[in-house]
Each structure stands twice: as structure tokens, then as C-alpha cells.
Design an enzyme around this catalytic site. Structure first.
Site, PDB file in Angstrom:
ATOM      1  CD  GLU A 170      -2.908  -1.222   2.391  1.00 22.95           C
ATOM      2  OE1 GLU A 170      -2.667  -0.325   3.290  1.00 22.95           O
ATOM      3  OE2 GLU A 170      -3.799  -2.288   2.485  1.00 22.95           O
ATOM      4  CG  ASN A 213      -0.723  -7.145  -1.369  1.00 21.80           C
ATOM      5  OD1 ASN A 213      -1.204  -7.549  -2.397  1.00 21.80           O
ATOM      6  ND2 ASN A 213      -1.027  -7.051  -0.155  1.00 21.80           N
ATOM      7  CG  HIS A 249      -9.729  -5.873   1.009  1.00 25.49           C
ATOM      8  ND1 HIS A 249     -10.020  -6.972   1.821  1.00 25.49           N
ATOM      9  CD2 HIS A 249      -8.498  -5.597   1.034  1.00 25.49           C
ATOM     10  CE1 HIS A 249      -8.844  -7.583   2.282  1.00 25.49           C
ATOM     11  NE2 HIS A 249      -8.090  -6.503   1.880  1.00 25.49           N
ATOM     12  CD  GLU A 279      -4.736  -7.802   1.873  1.00 27.85           C
ATOM     13  OE1 GLU A 279      -5.480  -7.170   2.539  1.00 27.85           O
ATOM     14  OE2 GLU A 279      -3.140  -7.733   1.802  1.00 27.85           O
ATOM     15  CG  ASP A 281     -12.666  -9.103   2.116  1.00 33.25           C
ATOM     16  OD1 ASP A 281     -12.557  -8.091   1.275  1.00 33.25           O
ATOM     17  OD2 ASP A 281     -12.527  -9.027   3.555  1.00 33.25           O
TER      18      ASP A 281
END
Ligand code: XIL
Length: 358
Positions: A170, A213, A249, A279, A281
Site C-alpha cells: 500500500e 501489494n 477487497h 486478500e 473478500d
């Protein structure tokens, strides 16, 4: 008990049970509440294994909870790779400069080894979950020394055991124009902290695959353009970077097609980089009836997997296993519900893995 209080009680006792069981050396029992699949049906793990794909998820230390064997059993059955949800971040590993504590991280490594799973290392350099002492440093050479020590000590600890690392997490901002995010690293070292981290990680384990990432970079947009330019620049300088992780996400209204995700992943592949969804979701949003939300969620999961397979991504990693222990648990983001029952999204993912040619 209604959902919310059950969740709270479970979460409150979570850490206490964890510490006690860990101290006593208790292991999980063999009870099985994740319902077995009908005879002959393959798990996600078996389907992914058959095509050389890593499929997995983040696991918090809940696998240590002897009252909660379902998590350990489910994760072992369905995933061939795991990520420690927090245990390998800077604070848990190195909260007092240079005094490393690998106990919890090693416990998770043992869990993975016991279940013949790979470990995805997350994450070496991130502006969050960063110890206080890092925020107090103003001298460039001192911060570089801390960064080097952290990256190299951690990578060496797991050398030969962690094949993939998120080296920098990030670093690009969400502001218009997506400049680099302003953090202690950019303020004290400058944007070169990124290439330093990659070079030091590579020195510590030349065989590990090193990833950048980030989130909100799944489709083509200003932020993913910025990440694209960043990694292209790193490659041009000969920095050892091997892949890009797309966190994914998202929510049930996310359009994989509309965001041009496949095209986005493809442009990174064309740079010669590996791509992974890291990641995933998919949270509930809006007022639709629950059944409809579950179906929409299943479609988003299926579309994400389809895009991933279309570009020959090497991993599809979710940020957890059951809604009960998700960081966004109030929005039901994962494949298994609070009672460890598979949701439509689980079957949708299996369908894509079954139907997509290898
Ligand atoms: C989250 C964890 O899930 C939480 O338990 C923790 O409190 C905060 O961090 N992007 C990342 C992950 O790269 O490390 C974050 O994990 C979620 C967002």
C-alpha cells in the site's frame, strides 16, 4: 443467542483462550463441523491443486483455539496456501527495535507445515501496524538501518520456507492523481525505500518471489495506473520484483467486467510479472434480501476467479475463511458463514475451477 452477541462473546474469549491454550500446548481436537462434501465432490484445494493454482486465505491465530477446531479443519481441507493475518507484520515481529519475536509466526508456520500448505509472507514494509519507535526516527541513515535489519532478519528467518513475500504494501495513495502515499518511509528516506526493501529482501533469500501489494487497484483506474508506472520503473532499474498482488477487497456491487480487471491483470503480466489476488473478500451492501445478496456475492467471487484464471494468475487468496472471524465480519464477506456452512460463493468458486479449461 443472536448473531451479534455470539460473535462478541466468541471474539472476547478469542485472545484469552489463545494465550492459555498456547501456554499449555493444547492442540485442536478433531471435531468436524464444516459439513462434508457429497461423495466424489472435490474441495477447492483439490481442484486448485489439479491446476497448479494456489488457493487460500488469511488465518488469524484462531487456529490455536481448542474450542474452535472448525477453523483449523476447514482451512486445512480447503486451502493449499495460508497467510498470517497479522502475525508477520512489523509490530508483532519487531516491536522493540531489533528484539524479534517469532513465536506466533512460527506457530503458524507449523500449522502450515502440518497441513502441507505453503505460506504467503505478509508483509515486510507497511505504514500500518508499525511500531512507535519507527515513527520517532528522523535520521535517514538510522531509518535505512532499521528497514534493512527488519527486512533481512525476517526474510532470513523464513528462508526456504516462505516462497512468496509481500515486500511493500500500500505505498500508493488514494488521492487524486495517485501520488506516493506520504508515510514515515517517504518522509525520512524518500520513495527509494521501496527499491531498497526489494533489494534487501532479495539478498536475504534470492529464491523468494517478491511482490508489491495494494488495494483498489483491481481494475483499470488512476491508482492501478500509478502502481503500473511504479513497478515498470522498478523493473527498468533492475530491482528484483517478481509480482504484483491485487487485494480485491470489494463488495457485491463490484463489476469485474466493468472495472476491466482482466485487462488490468494482463498489462502487469505483459511486464513479465506474476499476478495474484491476495486478500479477496466481497462484502454485503445495500437493502436487497439476503438470498439475493448471497447470489450476487457468489457471482462476484466467480467473476474474480474467472479473471484470475484467464490471465494465469498464480494465486487466489481470500482474507479469511469464515464470516465469524473476518476483519469485516458484520458484512458477511467470505465463503463460509458464522456456522461454517459453505455459502453460494463457495460452490460458485468450485464451479469455475471445474468448468474453466486448464
Ligand atoms: C487487517 C487485518 O485483517 C486486521 O485484523 C487488522 O486489524 C488490520 O489489518 N490490507 C492488508 C491487510 O494488507 O494486512 C489488512 O489486514 C487488511 C487490509
Amino acid at each position: 443467542m443472536p448473531h451479534v452477541s455470539r460473535l462478541n462473546v466468541k471474539k472476547l474469549t478469542f485472545s484469552a483462550v489463545l494465550i492459555i491454550s498456547w501456554t499449555l500446548g493444547l492442540t485442536t481436537s478433531s471435531a468436524q463441523a464444516v459439513p462434508p462434501l457429497p461423495k466424489g465432490e472435490m474441495t477447492l484445494r483439490e481442484l486448485a491443486d489439479a491446476r497448479g493454482l494456489l488457493i487460500g486465505g488469511a488465518v488469524a491465530a484462531g487456529v490455536l483455539d481448542p474450542d474452535e477446531p472448525d477453523l483449523a479443519n476447514g482451512v486445512a481441507r480447503e486451502y493449499n496456501v495460508i497467510v498470517t493475518e497479522n502475525a508477520m507484520k512489523w509490530v508483532p515481529l519487531n516491536n522493540a527495535s531489533g528484539q524479534f519475536n517469532f513465536t506466533l509466526a512460527e506457530f503458524m508456520m507449523n500449522f502450515a507445515a502440518k497441513n502441507k500448505q505453503k505460506m504467503r509472507g505478509h508483509t515486510l514494509v507497511w505504514h500500518e501496524q508499525l511500531p512507535r519507535y519507527m515513527g520517532a526516527i528522523t535520521d535517514r541513515a538510522e531509518m535505512m538501518a532499521e528497514l534493512k535489519d527488519h527486512v533481512q532478519t525476517v526474510v532470513k528467518q523464513f528462508k526456504g520456507r516462505i516462497p512468496i513475500w509481500d515486500v511493500v504494501n500500500e505505498a500508493v495513495s488514494d488521492l487524486p492523481g495517485s501520488p506516493m502515499r506520504e508515510t514515515v518511509f517517504t518522509k525520512v528516506i524518500g520513495p527509494e525505500f521501496i527499491e531498497m526493501a526489494f533489494r534487501w529482501a532479495h539478498e536475504a533469500d534470492p529464491d523468494a518471489k517478491l511482490f508489491y501489494n495494494d488495494y483498489n487497484t483491481d481494475g483499470i483506474n488512476g491508482k492501478s495506473d500509478a502502481v503500473y508506472e511504479l513497478v515498470k520503473g522498478l523493473l527498468a532499474k533492475g530491482v528484483p520484483i517478481h509480482g504484483v498482488g491485487f487485494q480485491a477487497h470489494v463488495d457485491i456491487n463490484f463489476s469485474v467486467e466493468g472495472s476491466r480487471m482482466r485487462e488490468n491483470l494482463e498489462r502487469f503480466k505483459k511486464l513479465g510479472l506474476d499476478v495474484q489476488l491476495t486478500e479477496v473478500d466481497v462484502i454485503f451492501r445495500g437493502d436487497a434480501p439476503k438470498a439475493e445478496k448471497l447470489e450476487r456475492q457468489a457471482k462476484v467471487y466467480a467473476d474474480l476467479m474467472t479473471a484470475c484464471l484467464a490471465v494465469k494468475c498464480s494465486a487466489f487468496v481470500m482474507w479469511g475463511f469464515t464470516d465469524l472471524y473476518s476483519w469485516r465480519s458484520t458484512a458477511y464477506p467470505l465463503l463460509f458463514d458464522d456456522d461454517y456452512k459453505p455459502k453460494p460463493a463457495y460452490f460458485a468458486l468450485r464451479d469455475v475451477l471445474i468448468k474453466t479449461p486448464k
